[in-house]
Motif scaffolding. Structure first.
Motif, PDB file in Angstrom:
ATOM      1  N   PHE A 149       0.852  -1.180   0.000  1.00  0.00           N
ATOM      2  CA  PHE A 149       0.000   0.000   0.000  1.00  0.00           C
ATOM      3  C   PHE A 149       0.895   1.240   0.000  1.00  0.00           C
ATOM      4  CE2 PHE A 149      -1.629  -3.057   3.286  1.00  0.00           C
ATOM      5  CZ  PHE A 149      -2.449  -3.767   2.425  1.00  0.00           C
ATOM      6  N   THR A 150       0.313   2.369  -0.349  1.00  0.00           N
ATOM      7  CA  THR A 150       1.042   3.629  -0.277  1.00  0.00           C
ATOM      8  C   THR A 150       0.050   4.747  -0.015  1.00  0.00           C
ATOM      9  OG1 THR A 150       2.725   4.983  -1.367  1.00  0.00           O
ATOM     10  CG2 THR A 150       0.914   4.183  -2.744  1.00  0.00           C
ATOM     11  N   ASP A 151       0.569   5.919   0.249  1.00  0.00           N
ATOM     12  CA  ASP A 151      -0.272   7.087   0.460  1.00  0.00           C
ATOM     13  C   ASP A 151      -1.075   7.366  -0.816  1.00  0.00           C
ATOM     14  OD1 ASP A 151      -1.142   9.901   0.642  1.00  0.00           O
ATOM     15  OD2 ASP A 151       0.099   9.956   2.441  1.00  0.00           O
ATOM     16  N   GLU A 152      -2.360   7.609  -0.658  1.00  0.00           N
ATOM     17  CA  GLU A 152      -3.219   7.828  -1.827  1.00  0.00           C
ATOM     18  C   GLU A 152      -2.734   9.022  -2.648  1.00  0.00           C
ATOM     19  OE1 GLU A 152      -7.986   8.441  -2.794  1.00  0.00           O
ATOM     20  OE2 GLU A 152      -7.339   7.789  -0.797  1.00  0.00           O
ATOM     21  N   ARG A 153      -2.196  10.051  -1.985  1.00  0.00           N
ATOM     22  CA  ARG A 153      -1.680  11.221  -2.724  1.00  0.00           C
ATOM     23  C   ARG A 153      -0.480  10.829  -3.578  1.00  0.00           C
ATOM     24  NH1 ARG A 153       0.437  14.771   1.509  1.00  0.00           N
ATOM     25  NH2 ARG A 153       0.819  12.748   2.495  1.00  0.00           N
ATOM     26  N   PHE A 154       0.418  10.002  -3.010  1.00  0.00           N
ATOM     27  CA  PHE A 154       1.611   9.591  -3.745  1.00  0.00           C
ATOM     28  C   PHE A 154       1.238   8.637  -4.894  1.00  0.00           C
ATOM     29  CE2 PHE A 154       4.204  10.076   0.433  1.00  0.00           C
ATOM     30  CZ  PHE A 154       4.012  11.445   0.376  1.00  0.00           C
ATOM     31  N   ALA A 155       0.246   7.777  -4.647  1.00  0.00           N
ATOM     32  CA  ALA A 155      -0.196   6.872  -5.705  1.00  0.00           C
ATOM     33  C   ALA A 155      -0.718   7.661  -6.897  1.00  0.00           C
ATOM     34  CB  ALA A 155      -1.270   5.922  -5.172  1.00  0.00           C
ATOM     35  N   ALA A 156      -1.402   8.776  -6.636  1.00  0.00           N
ATOM     36  CA  ALA A 156      -1.910   9.609  -7.725  1.00  0.00           C
ATOM     37  C   ALA A 156      -0.772  10.240  -8.526  1.00  0.00           C
ATOM     38  CB  ALA A 156      -2.828  10.696  -7.162  1.00  0.00           C
ATOM     39  N   LEU A 157       0.335  10.580  -7.849  1.00  0.00           N
ATOM     40  CA  LEU A 157       1.487  11.179  -8.528  1.00  0.00           C
ATOM     41  C   LEU A 157       2.157  10.188  -9.473  1.00  0.00           C
ATOM     42  CD1 LEU A 157       3.136  13.082  -5.525  1.00  0.00           C
ATOM     43  CD2 LEU A 157       1.811  14.089  -7.388  1.00  0.00           C
ATOM     44  N   PHE A 158       2.141   8.904  -9.124  1.00  0.00           N
ATOM     45  CA  PHE A 158       2.813   7.881  -9.919  1.00  0.00           C
ATOM     46  C   PHE A 158       1.808   7.055 -10.736  1.00  0.00           C
ATOM     47  CE2 PHE A 158       5.997   9.100  -6.941  1.00  0.00           C
ATOM     48  CZ  PHE A 158       7.213   8.890  -7.579  1.00  0.00           C
ATOM     49  N   SER A 159       0.754   7.703 -11.165  1.00  0.00           N
ATOM     50  CA  SER A 159      -0.253   7.036 -12.003  1.00  0.00           C
ATOM     51  C   SER A 159      -0.950   8.110 -12.825  1.00  0.00           C
ATOM     52  CB  SER A 159      -1.254   6.276 -11.125  1.00  0.00           C
ATOM     53  OG  SER A 159      -2.012   7.183 -10.339  1.00  0.00           O
ATOM     54  N   GLU A 160      -2.134   7.780 -13.326  1.00  0.00           N
ATOM     55  CA  GLU A 160      -2.878   8.741 -14.134  1.00  0.00           C
ATOM     56  C   GLU A 160      -3.712   9.691 -13.293  1.00  0.00           C
ATOM     57  OE1 GLU A 160      -2.391   9.037 -17.366  1.00  0.00           O
ATOM     58  OE2 GLU A 160      -0.901   7.460 -17.137  1.00  0.00           O
ATOM     59  N   GLY A 161      -3.580   9.618 -11.956  1.00  0.00           N
ATOM     60  CA  GLY A 161      -4.292  10.557 -11.102  1.00  0.00           C
ATOM     61  C   GLY A 161      -5.283   9.887 -10.171  1.00  0.00           C
ATOM     62  N   ALA A 162      -5.883  10.708  -9.284  1.00  0.00           N
ATOM     63  CA  ALA A 162      -6.785  10.191  -8.248  1.00  0.00           C
ATOM     64  C   ALA A 162      -8.022   9.529  -8.842  1.00  0.00           C
ATOM     65  CB  ALA A 162      -7.191  11.325  -7.308  1.00  0.00           C
ATOM     66  N   ASP A 163      -8.586  10.119  -9.915  1.00  0.00           N
ATOM     67  CA  ASP A 163      -9.781   9.534 -10.523  1.00  0.00           C
ATOM     68  C   ASP A 163      -9.463   8.169 -11.131  1.00  0.00           C
ATOM     69  OD1 ASP A 163     -11.227  11.742  -9.796  1.00  0.00           O
ATOM     70  OD2 ASP A 163     -11.004  12.760 -11.728  1.00  0.00           O
ATOM     71  N   TRP A 164      -8.270   8.036 -11.714  1.00  0.00           N
ATOM     72  CA  TRP A 164      -7.853   6.759 -12.308  1.00  0.00           C
ATOM     73  C   TRP A 164      -7.726   5.695 -11.227  1.00  0.00           C
ATOM     74  CZ3 TRP A 164      -3.545   3.635 -11.623  1.00  0.00           C
ATOM     75  CH2 TRP A 164      -3.337   2.646 -12.586  1.00  0.00           C
ATOM     76  N   LEU A 165      -7.177   6.074 -10.061  1.00  0.00           N
ATOM     77  CA  LEU A 165      -7.036   5.119  -8.953  1.00  0.00           C
ATOM     78  C   LEU A 165      -8.392   4.576  -8.534  1.00  0.00           C
ATOM     79  CD1 LEU A 165      -4.420   6.928  -6.671  1.00  0.00           C
ATOM     80  CD2 LEU A 165      -4.027   4.867  -8.015  1.00  0.00           C
ATOM     81  N   LYS A 166      -9.360   5.479  -8.402  1.00  0.00           N
ATOM     82  CA  LYS A 166     -10.698   5.052  -7.982  1.00  0.00           C
ATOM     83  C   LYS A 166     -11.359   4.184  -9.045  1.00  0.00           C
ATOM     84  CE  LYS A 166     -11.404   9.089  -5.021  1.00  0.00           C
ATOM     85  NZ  LYS A 166     -12.144  10.358  -4.833  1.00  0.00           N
ATOM     86  N   ALA A 167     -11.195   4.586 -10.306  1.00  0.00           N
ATOM     87  CA  ALA A 167     -11.804   3.827 -11.392  1.00  0.00           C
ATOM     88  C   ALA A 167     -11.218   2.423 -11.485  1.00  0.00           C
ATOM     89  CB  ALA A 167     -11.615   4.568 -12.706  1.00  0.00           C
ATOM     90  N   LYS A 168      -9.952   2.281 -11.160  1.00  0.00           N
ATOM     91  CA  LYS A 168      -9.282   0.984 -11.227  1.00  0.00           C
ATOM     92  C   LYS A 168      -9.453   0.166  -9.951  1.00  0.00           C
ATOM     93  CE  LYS A 168      -7.365   1.077 -15.339  1.00  0.00           C
ATOM     94  NZ  LYS A 168      -7.604   0.023 -16.347  1.00  0.00           N
TER      95      LYS A 168
END
Length: 803
Positions: A516-535
């Motif tokens: 797991f990682t911080d949700e803010r950091f995960a958004a930085l290393f992906s397509e963003g917060a909306d992408w995290l939720k969608a996935k």
């Protein structure tokens, strides 16, 4: 979770020793962490009798006592005001360790008078808080008798409650397991109803929007009036102190006692401080309250709160408020007993950072069927201690259905464990643990309401196996599947092992971080917060507020680890990890990645500063991992299209063909480091081991002997002028392909742009190793090869030979 031996015996009639109880707890799966036995801790201390007490010749507040002890009559100097002739005392000999003052006694002279030992106070022996004088033992105590026998001292057992056993958050749950294991008889009493003498004057309610009713499905309460609050009786205060809780007052102590005795958190309000209806509802943005820990907490729309007409009184299942708390002036109380949703309670606790006994129990699951019995039990104890008159119980909502019925063939025990247990014994064990058993075909087993972890047949088999004893599981040797065993590691496991070794060889240290990682950091290393939720990568119930998402990349945790080390003085560090990264919540969205990060600040040296890491260092790390894992690194192309978390112009991708990216490498973007509060620069790589094509099976044949040319190789240097945007790799590839039979290797050794080189151009110098095999090359043949190299470079890159 702690409890005392006498507390356990309120629920378990047993003659077992403390050691047998502890051994049985471990055998049935209750992980005992510590046992504090006063008899063992105080074995050096015995009863003594003061037969004379005279003033000290050189100190007004000291007395020189003659004390009869197991070691004879000794002289002990004592400063306690109650040291006098005729009393029985707690004697500590020379050499004894006194726990309350952390001192090992030695023979000493006090103001010139020898003292052989010590007479102890309750605090010095950790038997209480009294330090105003020495212990005065009962008059019938015998000299030399162990102090633990005379003054008691209850052993305390501390064990870890596993997440699947919330029922063992109460002493009654522990006793139930021990009774089922044959260590005694369960004598836990069912709380008797307490008749209300007047109608409930306090309105209660549940006010939740549609879809949120499960936040608090049932809320019960009653008023007790005319009581007198004050200090708790000795038995209650002693039990709470023994498990590390500070007695506050009788009303509060009763609720704490119920939390540990029956795993049933409750809350008491000063009824005079309540206004209007008390209800459970969702919080509103902007609301706050002063909690019992003295801190003010903001609430939001996701939190379940308890409120009256004045506002929020507390967080449901987490912590109550200061404003409606009970004091010694309280004469009328409202007792709350409710059931709060475990998931919502956990989220609220993490958001607010509140850790409490109530939160610990509610987020793991309490027995919903004990809402009213727990309230009845608390009522009776309060009446016994504080007096008063109870009102009628009022209930809002409905107790949620708990437990489930499982079809269970008893033969499953033998099939899954190999244990030969009779059906009669299986039935006895299940019933002793609180299960209902209907002996049909198959059996129908009703799980008790306090066991939310029971879901299927295998869970019931586990219950039987742990009570019978895991040590009785039969040892069975697995039959060999073949005369010659095949390799145990899969190709992917081999890749991981070899890549791990290669990265370690390059000086990187292996780290193991959370998935797991911080949700803010995960958004930085992906397509963003909306992408995290969608996935589906955002966790519904994270173990911590800073571990709220599955990691889409290994880099956030590695970079955070680099900064933690830098904060502690280690700012020249390289870490790698080989683990899964997640691009979605499906199995196929998980891939194995070898990732590394370098924070390069090499120490100064008299020979000069060591070269700092850069994008090419990260590229070399990625290539080393890929080559060790079996990737065809000679066929890889380098492109400048790394993801957005890399610095443009200082990063790249390693591709096998146009679509298969095997690795990214380069400098992490300063914007990313700033958002993570990391001091850069940081250079990193990600190598995707799953994407390496599987090696083609080769026919088994004799390996040919090493064919080494007898002719010495020769080297020629070429410098080409090319456009600035031309990649050096493209030029090197063109040189290598000019004549594959003669050219053994081509290596870039210089890059230059500046004086003497036209604007928009750069000079790339390559060393070419020529390895003739059949004959020594003539000058004409070497010149012809040079012409081929120049022509191939011009064709591939448009470069010309620099003259």
């Amino acid at each position: 979770m702690k409890f005392t031996l006498s507390w356990l015996k309120d629920h378990l009639e047993t003659s077992a020793s403390l050691g047998e109880i502890v051994e049985t707890m471990i055998a049935v799966g209750l992980e005992v962490e510590d046992v504090n036995d006063p008899a063992e801790r105080l074995k050096a201390f015995t009863i003594g009798e003061v037969i004379d007490a005279a003033p000290h010749p050189d100190a007004d507040k000291l007395r020189v006592c003659k004390v009869e002890t197991k070691d004879g009559v000794l002289q002990i100097v004592c400063g306690a005001p109650n040291a006098r002739k005729g009393i029985k005392v707690a004697y500590a000999p020379v050499g004894a360790y006194v726990p309350g003052i952390d001192v090992t006694l030695t023979k000493a002279k006090i103001r010139g008078v020898e003292s052989h030992g010590m007479m102890c106070s309750a605090r010095e022996l950790e038997l209480g808080e009294d330090h105003d004088g020495i212990i005065e033992a009962p008059a019938d105590a015998k000299v030399g008798q162990p102090i633990a026998e005379v003054l008691g001292g209850d052993p305390v057992v501390d064990f870890e409650v596993t997440p699947n056993r919330p029922d063992t958050n109460g002493v009654a749950g522990v006793a139930r397991d021990l009774a089922a294991a044959g260590l005694g008889r369960l004598i836990t009493k069912t709380p008797a109803p307490v008749e209300g003498r007047f109608k409930n004057p306090q309105k209660i309610g549940l006010h939740f929007p549609e879809g949120a009713e499960d936040a608090c499905p049932v809320f019960a309460g009653r008023v007790i009036r005319g009581l007198k609050n004050g200090p708790s009786p000795k038995w209650l205060a002693d039990r709470l102190r023994a498990i590390g809780l500070r007695p506050i007052n009788a009303l509060v102590d009763v609720t704490n006692y119920l939390s540990y005795d029956r795993a049933r958190p409750l809350h008491v309000y000063d009824a005079a401080k309540l206004k209007g209806e008390i209800c459970a509802r969702l919080g509103k943005k902007g609301e706050s309250f002063l909690a019992l820990d003295g801190k003010t907490y903001e609430v939001d729309e996701t939190m379940c709160v308890i409120a009256d007409d004045n506002g929020v009184l507390g967080l449901g299942g987490v912590m109550g408020g200061e404003d409606t708390g009970c004091s010694e002036e309280t004469t009328s109380v409202f007792i709350e007993s409710a059931y709060f949703d475990p998931l919502r309670t956990a989220k609220t606790g993490r958001k607010t950072g509140v850790n409490s006994d109530a939160r610990y129990r509610f987020e793991r699951g309490v027995d919903p069927n004990f809402v009213v019995p727990g309230l009845e039990m608390a009522t009776q104890i309060i009446l016994d201690i504080c007096g008063g008159e109870p009102g009628e119980i009022e209930i809002a909502g409905v107790v949620p259905k708990a437990g489930k019925t499982i079809a269970f063939p008893p033969s499953e025990v033998k099939r899954l464990t190999g244990l030969d247990v009779s059906e009669a014994e299986i039935e006895r064990i299940l019933k002793a643990l609180g299960f209902g058993v209907s002996a049909s075909d198959p059996w129908l087993v009703d799980a008790p309401s306090w066991r939310p972890d029971i879901d299927g047949k295998a869970d019931l088999v586990e219950e039987v196996a742990r009570i019978v004893g895991f040590d009785k599981l039969p040892n069975v040797t697995l039959a060999p599947r073949a005369a010659v065993e095949k390799p145990k590691l899969t190709p992917l496991q081999d890749r991981r092992r070899l890549a791990r070794r290669a990265l370690g060889g390059r000086g990187l240290l292996e780290a193991v971080t959370w998935s797991f990682t911080d949700e803010r950091f995960a958004a930085l290393f992906s397509e963003g917060a909306d992408w995290l939720k969608a996935k589906g990568l955002v966790l519904a119930n994270p173990i911590s507020s800073d571990l709220g998402a599955m990691r889409p990349s290994l880099l956030p945790n590695l970079i955070a680890a680099l900064q933690k080390n830098a904060d502690r003085g280690r700012d020249d560090l390289a870490l790698f990890e080989l683990a899964p990264a997640y691009q979605g919540d499906r199995p196929e969205d998980q891939e194995i990645v070898a990732a590394g990060a370098r924070l390069s600040n090499p120490p100064r040296h008299w020979q000069g500063t060591e070269r700092k890491a850069d994008a090419f260092t990260a590229k070399a790390d990625a290539l080393a991992a890929l080559e060790a894992a079996g990737a065809p690194v000679a066929n890889l192309q380098t492109t400048a299209d790394a993801p957005k978390w890399y610095h443009p112009g200082r990063s790249g991708a390693l591709r096998l063909g146009p679509k298969n990216v095997l690795a990214y490498f380069g400098e992490i973007h300063p914007r990313i480091l700033k958002a993570m509060d990391v001091d850069g620069p940081v250079h990193a790589f990600e190598a995707f081991l799953d994407r390496i094509p599987a090696a083609r099976p080769r026919p088994t044949k004799t390996k040919p002997a090493l064919d080494v040319s007898e002719l010495l190789p020769l080297r020629r240097d070429f410098a080409f002028l090319v456009d600035e945007e031309i990649a050096a790799a493209a030029l090197v590839k063109a040189v290598s392909g000019a004549d594959k039979k003669l050219i053994a290797s081509a290596r870039l050794f210089d890059v230059y742009a500046g004086k003497g080189v036209p604007e928009g151009k750069k000079s790339l110098a390559v060393e070419v190793t020529i390895a003739p095999r059949e004959k020594t090359l003539t000058e004409e043949e070497i010149d012809a090869l040079s012409v081929k190299i120049i022509a191939e470079v011009e064709k591939a890159t448009g470069g010309t030979l620099r003259t």
